[in-house]
Design a protein around this motif. Sequence first.
Motif, PDB file in Angstrom:
ATOM      1  N   GLY A  35       0.867  -1.048  -0.141  1.00 46.29           N
ATOM      2  CA  GLY A  35      -0.060   0.020   0.069  1.00 46.29           C
ATOM      3  C   GLY A  35       0.905   1.124   0.104  1.00 46.29           C
ATOM      4  O   GLY A  35       0.502   2.308  -0.499  1.00 46.29           O
ATOM      5  N   LEU A  36       1.844   1.187   0.766  1.00 39.89           N
ATOM      6  CA  LEU A  36       2.798   2.289   0.707  1.00 39.89           C
ATOM      7  C   LEU A  36       3.560   2.641  -0.703  1.00 39.89           C
ATOM      8  O   LEU A  36       3.458   3.843  -1.043  1.00 39.89           O
ATOM      9  CB  LEU A  36       3.828   2.000   1.977  1.00 39.89           C
ATOM     10  N   ILE A  37       3.878   1.723  -1.445  1.00 36.88           N
ATOM     11  CA  ILE A  37       4.312   1.785  -2.794  1.00 36.88           C
ATOM     12  C   ILE A  37       3.312   2.692  -3.490  1.00 36.88           C
ATOM     13  O   ILE A  37       3.584   3.464  -4.345  1.00 36.88           O
ATOM     14  CB  ILE A  37       4.716   0.515  -3.173  1.00 36.88           C
ATOM     15  N   GLY A  38       2.155   2.156  -3.609  1.00 36.63           N
ATOM     16  CA  GLY A  38       1.042   2.563  -4.462  1.00 36.63           C
ATOM     17  C   GLY A  38       0.845   3.916  -4.224  1.00 36.63           C
ATOM     18  O   GLY A  38       0.736   4.738  -4.904  1.00 36.63           O
ATOM     19  N   MET A  39       0.478   4.239  -2.901  1.00 33.38           N
ATOM     20  CA  MET A  39       0.073   5.540  -2.383  1.00 33.38           C
ATOM     21  C   MET A  39       1.328   6.568  -2.376  1.00 33.38           C
ATOM     22  O   MET A  39       0.995   7.837  -2.775  1.00 33.38           O
ATOM     23  CB  MET A  39      -0.353   5.649  -0.902  1.00 33.38           C
ATOM     24  N   GLY A  40       2.334   6.001  -2.089  1.00 39.65           N
ATOM     25  CA  GLY A  40       3.582   7.008  -2.261  1.00 39.65           C
ATOM     26  C   GLY A  40       3.960   7.433  -3.865  1.00 39.65           C
ATOM     27  O   GLY A  40       4.093   8.545  -4.048  1.00 39.65           O
ATOM     28  N   GLY A  41       3.521   6.356  -4.521  1.00 41.59           N
ATOM     29  CA  GLY A  41       3.897   6.759  -6.196  1.00 41.59           C
ATOM     30  C   GLY A  41       2.776   7.710  -6.616  1.00 41.59           C
ATOM     31  O   GLY A  41       3.167   8.606  -7.496  1.00 41.59           O
ATOM     32  N   ALA A  42       1.696   7.454  -6.041  1.00 40.91           N
ATOM     33  CA  ALA A  42       0.587   8.351  -6.622  1.00 40.91           C
ATOM     34  C   ALA A  42       0.267   9.850  -6.238  1.00 40.91           C
ATOM     35  O   ALA A  42       0.157  10.892  -7.001  1.00 40.91           O
ATOM     36  CB  ALA A  42      -0.813   7.757  -6.240  1.00 40.91           C
ATOM     37  N   ILE A  43       1.198  10.135  -4.886  1.00 41.55           N
ATOM     38  CA  ILE A  43       1.149  11.725  -4.491  1.00 41.55           C
ATOM     39  C   ILE A  43       2.660  12.068  -5.087  1.00 41.55           C
ATOM     40  O   ILE A  43       3.059  13.331  -4.409  1.00 41.55           O
ATOM     41  CB  ILE A  43       0.910  11.597  -3.271  1.00 41.55           C
ATOM     42  N   GLY A  44       3.483  11.339  -5.605  1.00 42.86           N
ATOM     43  CA  GLY A  44       4.732  11.908  -5.824  1.00 42.86           C
ATOM     44  C   GLY A  44       5.743  11.702  -4.820  1.00 42.86           C
ATOM     45  O   GLY A  44       6.832  12.326  -4.946  1.00 42.86           O
ATOM     46  N   ARG A  45       5.647  11.043  -3.623  1.00 46.17           N
ATOM     47  CA  ARG A  45       6.288  11.001  -2.759  1.00 46.17           C
ATOM     48  C   ARG A  45       7.251   9.429  -2.984  1.00 46.17           C
ATOM     49  O   ARG A  45       6.923   8.415  -2.310  1.00 46.17           O
ATOM     50  CB  ARG A  45       5.615  10.827  -1.293  1.00 46.17           C
ATOM     51  N   TRP A  46       8.291   9.595  -3.905  1.00 46.62           N
ATOM     52  CA  TRP A  46       9.034   8.410  -3.928  1.00 46.62           C
ATOM     53  C   TRP A  46      10.084   8.196  -2.955  1.00 46.62           C
ATOM     54  O   TRP A  46      10.344   6.715  -2.984  1.00 46.62           O
ATOM     55  CB  TRP A  46       9.668   9.108  -5.332  1.00 46.62           C
ATOM     56  N   ASP A  47      10.322   9.012  -2.166  1.00 46.78           N
ATOM     57  CA  ASP A  47      10.856   8.392  -0.928  1.00 46.78           C
ATOM     58  C   ASP A  47      10.115   7.245  -0.137  1.00 46.78           C
ATOM     59  O   ASP A  47      10.619   6.340   0.345  1.00 46.78           O
ATOM     60  CB  ASP A  47      11.526   9.542  -0.003  1.00 46.78           C
ATOM     61  N   LEU A  48       8.922   7.530  -0.018  1.00 42.31           N
ATOM     62  CA  LEU A  48       8.197   6.638   0.685  1.00 42.31           C
ATOM     63  C   LEU A  48       7.884   5.294  -0.159  1.00 42.31           C
ATOM     64  O   LEU A  48       7.973   4.244   0.315  1.00 42.31           O
ATOM     65  CB  LEU A  48       6.654   7.282   0.977  1.00 42.31           C
ATOM     66  N   ALA A  49       7.765   5.540  -1.397  1.00 42.36           N
ATOM     67  CA  ALA A  49       7.466   4.166  -2.403  1.00 42.36           C
ATOM     68  C   ALA A  49       8.817   3.407  -2.309  1.00 42.36           C
ATOM     69  O   ALA A  49       8.884   2.376  -2.562  1.00 42.36           O
ATOM     70  CB  ALA A  49       7.293   4.916  -3.742  1.00 42.36           C
ATOM     71  N   VAL A  50      10.115   4.160  -2.253  1.00 40.31           N
ATOM     72  CA  VAL A  50      11.212   3.515  -2.221  1.00 40.31           C
ATOM     73  C   VAL A  50      11.364   2.585  -1.017  1.00 40.31           C
ATOM     74  O   VAL A  50      11.912   1.321  -0.963  1.00 40.31           O
ATOM     75  CB  VAL A  50      12.591   4.263  -2.408  1.00 40.31           C
ATOM     76  N   ASN A  51      10.946   3.476   0.132  1.00 43.65           N
ATOM     77  CA  ASN A  51      10.895   2.613   1.430  1.00 43.65           C
ATOM     78  C   ASN A  51      10.112   1.357   1.291  1.00 43.65           C
ATOM     79  O   ASN A  51      10.529   0.497   2.029  1.00 43.65           O
ATOM     80  CB  ASN A  51      10.682   3.650   2.652  1.00 43.65           C
ATOM     81  N   GLY A  52       8.956   1.714   0.996  1.00 40.82           N
ATOM     82  CA  GLY A  52       8.180   0.482   0.809  1.00 40.82           C
ATOM     83  C   GLY A  52       8.444  -0.534   0.037  1.00 40.82           C
ATOM     84  O   GLY A  52       8.381  -1.659   0.057  1.00 40.82           O
ATOM     85  N   LEU A  53       9.253  -0.499  -1.012  1.00 39.51           N
ATOM     86  CA  LEU A  53       9.832  -1.313  -1.901  1.00 39.51           C
ATOM     87  C   LEU A  53      11.113  -1.881  -1.345  1.00 39.51           C
ATOM     88  O   LEU A  53      10.965  -3.312  -1.583  1.00 39.51           O
ATOM     89  CB  LEU A  53      10.303  -0.604  -3.397  1.00 39.51           C
ATOM     90  N   PHE A  54      11.729  -1.428  -0.701  1.00 45.96           N
ATOM     91  CA  PHE A  54      12.834  -1.857   0.078  1.00 45.96           C
ATOM     92  C   PHE A  54      12.092  -2.913   1.131  1.00 45.96           C
ATOM     93  O   PHE A  54      12.730  -4.195   1.098  1.00 45.96           O
ATOM     94  CB  PHE A  54      13.515  -0.695   0.717  1.00 45.96           C
TER      95      PHE A  54
END
Length: 426
Positions: free
Chosen positions: A250-269
């Motif tokens: 969920g963090l990857i999807g929501m982080g990517g949608a709002i442009g917070r790629w730092d959150l998406a990268v952390n979720g991917l990790f």
Amino acid sequence: MRQLFVQVPQGSGKTVLEIAKACKGTNLAKIEATGVDRSLDLVLIHVSNGEVEELLGKLEDLPDLSVTLLPTGVMSLHPPADAAPEQVTNVEERSPIEIFLSGLQSTGSWKGFLSYAFFAGIIVWIGLYTNTSYLLVAAMLLAPFAGPAMNTALATARGDFKLLGRSILRYFAALSVTILTTGLLSWILQQQNPTSLMIDGSQISSVSVLIPLAAGAAGALSLVQSDRSSLVSGAATGMLVSASLAPPAGLIGMGGAIGRWDLAVNGLFLLLLQLGGINLAAALMFRLFGLSTQGSRYARGKRGVFPAAVGVSAIVLTGLIIWQFSNSPNLQRSSLAQRANSQLQQVVKQSDLAKLVESNVRFTRADNPGDDILLCQVYVQRQPRVARSAQQIRTDLTKAIQTRLLKEDFKATPLVDVTVLEAPRI
């Protein structure tokens, strides 16, 4: 104890009985029966879980063999009557063939499988969007990630390249559906900023690798244990596996949608860390309990698949850990915040000005990428007989805390807010 119905051509039932006796079978019975187009012998066998694999292996040479294995435990009672307590408490782990076949059964319907992943994505999104933590628990129960996770580990242990590919496909299909669902919902509702629960979920600890290792081992142990030999339900261990995967997805999807790629990268990790850790721990656990590349009614395993798959999981896990510890503080914020809090408390305790009431430390991000802030909120109470004013105590403690944190090099700017509390005067 397992119950088996064995069908063989008429006249072969006696051989089945002899094989069952050699495998310590109990309450054996042979019945002459009529099949669809011929007469046959139907043999009823009760045998301990640990003997099922050997029994099936010895029966393989019989012509036209058909076996029905009941997947639930039974209580086989036989004379002497006073031995009943020992007979029902002799519970063993499931046989390797039963573990493997039950895993194969869960690779069925795609429609229901992806539907659960979609609904889990909706619940994860609502939980993260509204800062409702119990909805994340509900999503963990609903998410169908435990099935493909355990099947991937089973395929690794068995060396089944075909099942491994199919399980990985289901794995990433479910995760993709959940990620796309959360991202789409954030885009449709025009979410602009991350919620506090999203920020908290992106805080990674230096010991995060222990979660997937424990989840994988517990999930495998749940499949290995017999029905009545454990008080831990399969749903609980399945939830543990999903707990490792649903929030990061969920963090990857929501982080990517709002442009917070730092959150998406952390979720991917986190997601990759969970995938590698769960597969490594579960596959090793399955091998420990007897699953191998070859077995009765199973000849599809390849010896090279197990070391290759385990090696890939170990390499991925090692690479991620190296990345984590070389990328400070981004992938260690949770642990570093705890360490900073410990340093802060030591400074206050060593001071004669005040005693600590409470302290909270967390990392925040400034507008500029890489400019991390260590936000420290400290509540203290003036020590007796201290003549300094509250402002002087605040200034001295703030300077001492910032000096200590800068010396420890947390790679962040420490911003300290000290509040001096006064005891009531009666």
